[in-house]
Structures are given as structure tokens and as C-alpha cells.
Design an enzyme around this catalytic site. Structure first.
Site, PDB file in Angstrom:
ATOM      1  N   LYS A  21       0.835  -1.203   0.000  1.00  0.00           N
ATOM      2  CA  LYS A  21       0.000   0.000   0.000  1.00  0.00           C
ATOM      3  C   LYS A  21       0.870   1.255   0.000  1.00  0.00           C
ATOM      4  O   LYS A  21       1.941   1.280   0.603  1.00  0.00           O
ATOM      5  CB  LYS A  21      -0.923   0.022   1.230  1.00  0.00           C
ATOM      6  CG  LYS A  21      -1.878  -1.167   1.279  1.00  0.00           C
ATOM      7  CD  LYS A  21      -2.746  -1.156   2.523  1.00  0.00           C
ATOM      8  CE  LYS A  21      -3.851  -0.142   2.444  1.00  0.00           C
ATOM      9  NZ  LYS A  21      -4.799  -0.282   3.586  1.00  0.00           N
ATOM     10  N   ARG A 154     -10.008  13.643  10.700  1.00  0.00           N
ATOM     11  CA  ARG A 154     -10.911  14.629  10.103  1.00  0.00           C
ATOM     12  C   ARG A 154     -12.314  14.040  10.066  1.00  0.00           C
ATOM     13  O   ARG A 154     -12.526  12.878  10.412  1.00  0.00           O
ATOM     14  CB  ARG A 154     -10.459  14.942   8.678  1.00  0.00           C
ATOM     15  CG  ARG A 154     -10.296  13.664   7.823  1.00  0.00           C
ATOM     16  CD  ARG A 154      -9.988  13.955   6.384  1.00  0.00           C
ATOM     17  NE  ARG A 154      -9.655  12.747   5.642  1.00  0.00           N
ATOM     18  CZ  ARG A 154     -10.542  11.887   5.147  1.00  0.00           C
ATOM     19  NH1 ARG A 154     -11.843  12.099   5.359  1.00  0.00           N
ATOM     20  NH2 ARG A 154     -10.168  10.825   4.472  1.00  0.00           N
TER      21      ARG A 154
END
Length: 300
Positions: A21, A154
Site C-alpha cells: 500500500k 478529520r
């Protein structure tokens, strides 16, 4: 990992299959699933090239590949006074190319005991870190076990489903925390109830997923009790080809999952965007699928 050889040593230690990844971004860019050692070097080089092109950074990392997981994430919120709460989980397992399509809260497969245990665990971890503001801890979930993926520091696209089952405005809560007032609720005051589902409406062909930007000739958003649409669309707006294809979010609430799905079916039938193709028909197919209706589905 600077070289494929060093990464292969780590992959062998972890045990195949593994995921390569990108460290600098997400959304499936720079990600490769590798089943055997013989496939590793080519996949590693490909992931680094794609990560560099997408994020300007070819750094990659490895993690164990879970074969048939669900994507479960837990919403947390902290303030500067050391208070931290969790608001339950969201199930984001309906995905295409590692990008979320439908999200719901609560998950059909997480028990009240698991919710309480995992929520308390992540809240404690975030409190010890002194975390402030909204955040989401993401997990893969398989056979009753949670595997940590990452934390998003967030609000998320899917935060409205949490708002609907908690009656807490997370944006307003962020403003409270930012101006020093602290959280408006304690963990014992949070009452999670009912069920909420969000559909991401994209400007894409619902069959081929080809982008479909263009002029919105007619726009009618569904309405009624417990139906919410977050969108900037209007008749006469031109959807540009330069950005993410999402043009709206349809979020509905019901007292239970079955009533929520019925309300969602009606809302999708009322959703009108003329002048381009959208993924509304895709969502209509998904919510009538037996696997979705039963709640027995994975990210595969």
C-alpha cells in the site's frame, strides 16, 4: 521499504497473501494484492510507480491481507480538556476498487457488546494521545476480530449516518472544540438509536463506471421525513471533469434497518439528475440484492 528484496523478506515473515500500500495516500492508488513470493517484485515495482504518479511519493508499506473482511470504522471525538467519546461504528463494506459506495450505521454484524468494547478501546487510545477534534479509526473485521488499518484525523464523507443515529451535529461539535468550549456531551449521554444509510451519488455510468461530467439540465432532490441530501447541484450547473466524481450524498434514517431500506428505495426513485448519467440506478440494484438485504456481505 527502499527495495523489493527488503520488502520481500518482510512479506515472507508476515505470510502471504500481503497487501502493498502507498504510504502517502489512499483510495486504492498504489495498492497491490500479492498471493505468492513469485509475484512480489513485479507488484512492488508497480505499486511504487503508481504511488509516485498519484501522490508524488513512492513510499509503500506492507500489511497482512485479510481475505473476506468487512470495513468497520469507529467515530471518535476529543477536546482540549482531555474528554473523549466514541459515537459507534459505521459499516463501509460496499466498495468498488477500494472506494466506498454505501455506508450504514450501525453495522448489521457488530453486537452491542463489541460496539461498547471497541468504542471504549479506541476512545482510551485517543485520550492517551491527547487527540482533539473529530477522527475515525478504521478496521478490517473478519470472524469476530478487528484489524487496525488507519486513522483519519478529520470528518469523513460518511459522517452524516453517525449524525442521524446520535442526534449530534459533528460539524458544530468541531467548532465548539476549536473555540475552546469542549465537547457538549459525555459518553453516558450519547444515545445511539435507529439505523442510517448513505449512498454516494457519482457522475458515472452505473454500468461501466465511465465518468459522466456535463450540464445538469434538471435536478430534483428527494425529500420527506428522515431524508437528507448533501449536494451543491442545481439545474444549470456544469459538473467539471477535473475532480472526484461524487456530486451528492443521499442519507436516510429509519427506526430499524428494514424501514431505513424502504425509505431509501423510495428516495432513490425520487432522485432526478438529468443531463448526465449517475450511479442512482446502481444503488437501486444494490439495495435490492439479497446479500445486502440480509446484511451478509464483505468488501469482496
Amino acid at each position: 521499504f527502499p527495495t523489493a528484496d527488503e520488502a520481500l523478506v518482510a512479506a515472507t515473515k508476515i505470510g502471504f497473501p500481503v497487501l502493498i500500500k502507498a504510504a502517502a495516500g489512499g483510495g486504492g492508488k498504489g495498492m497491490r494484492l500479492v498471493a505468492t513470493a513469485g509475484e512480489f517484485t513485479g507488484a512492488f515495482d508497480g505499486a511504487r510507480r503508481e504511488a509516485t504518479a498519484a501522490f508524488g511519493d513512492g513510499t509503500v508499506y506492507l500489511e497482512k491481507a485479510i481475505q473476506r473482511p468487512r470495513h468497520i470504522e469507529i467515530q471518535v471525538f476529543g477536546d482540549q480538556h482531555g474528554n473523549l467519546v466514541h459515537l459507534g461504528e459505521r459499516d463501509c463494506s460496499i466498495q468498488r476498487r477500494h472506494q466506498k459506495v454505501i455506508e450504514e450505521a450501525p453495522s448489521p454484524v457488530i453486537s452491542a457488546e463489541q460496539r461498547s468494547e471497541m468504542g471504549a478501546l479506541v476512545a482510551q487510545a485517543m485520550a492517551e494521545m491527547g487527540y482533539r477534534g473529530a477522527g475515525t479509526i478504521e478496521f478490517l473485521y473478519e470472524d469476530g476480530k478487528f484489524y487496525f488499518i488507519e486513522m483519519n484525523t478529520r470528518l469523513q464523507v460518511e459522517h452524516p449516518v453517525t449524525e442521524l443515529i446520535s442526534d449530534i451535529d459533528l460539524v458544530a461539535e468541531q467548532i465548539r472544540v476549536a473555540q475552546g468550549d469542549g465537547l457538549s456531551v459525555t459518553q453516558s449521554q450519547i444515545d445511539l438509536h435507529g439505523h442510517a444509510i448513505e449512498c454516494r451519488i457519482n457522475a458515472e455510468d452505473p454500468q461501466t463506471f465511465a465518468p459522466s461530467p456535463g450540464l445538469v439540465k434538471n435536478y430534483v432532490a428527494p425529500g420527506g421525513m428522515h431524508v437528507r441530501v448533501d449536494s451543491g447541484l442545481y439545474a444549470g450547473y456544469r459538473v467539471p471533469p477535473y475532480y472526484d466524481s461524487m456530486i451528492g450524498k443521499l442519507i436516510v434514517y429509519g427506526t430499524d434497518r428494514e424501514s431505513c431500506i424502504r425509505r431509501l428505495k423510495r428516495a432513490l426513485e425520487e432522485f432526478v439528475v438529468e443531463g448526465m448519467k449517475t450511479t442512482v440506478p446502481l444503488h437501486q440494484r444494490i439495495i435490492q440484492d439479497e446479500a445486502f438485504l440480509s446484511g451478509d456481505y464483505t468488501i469482496k
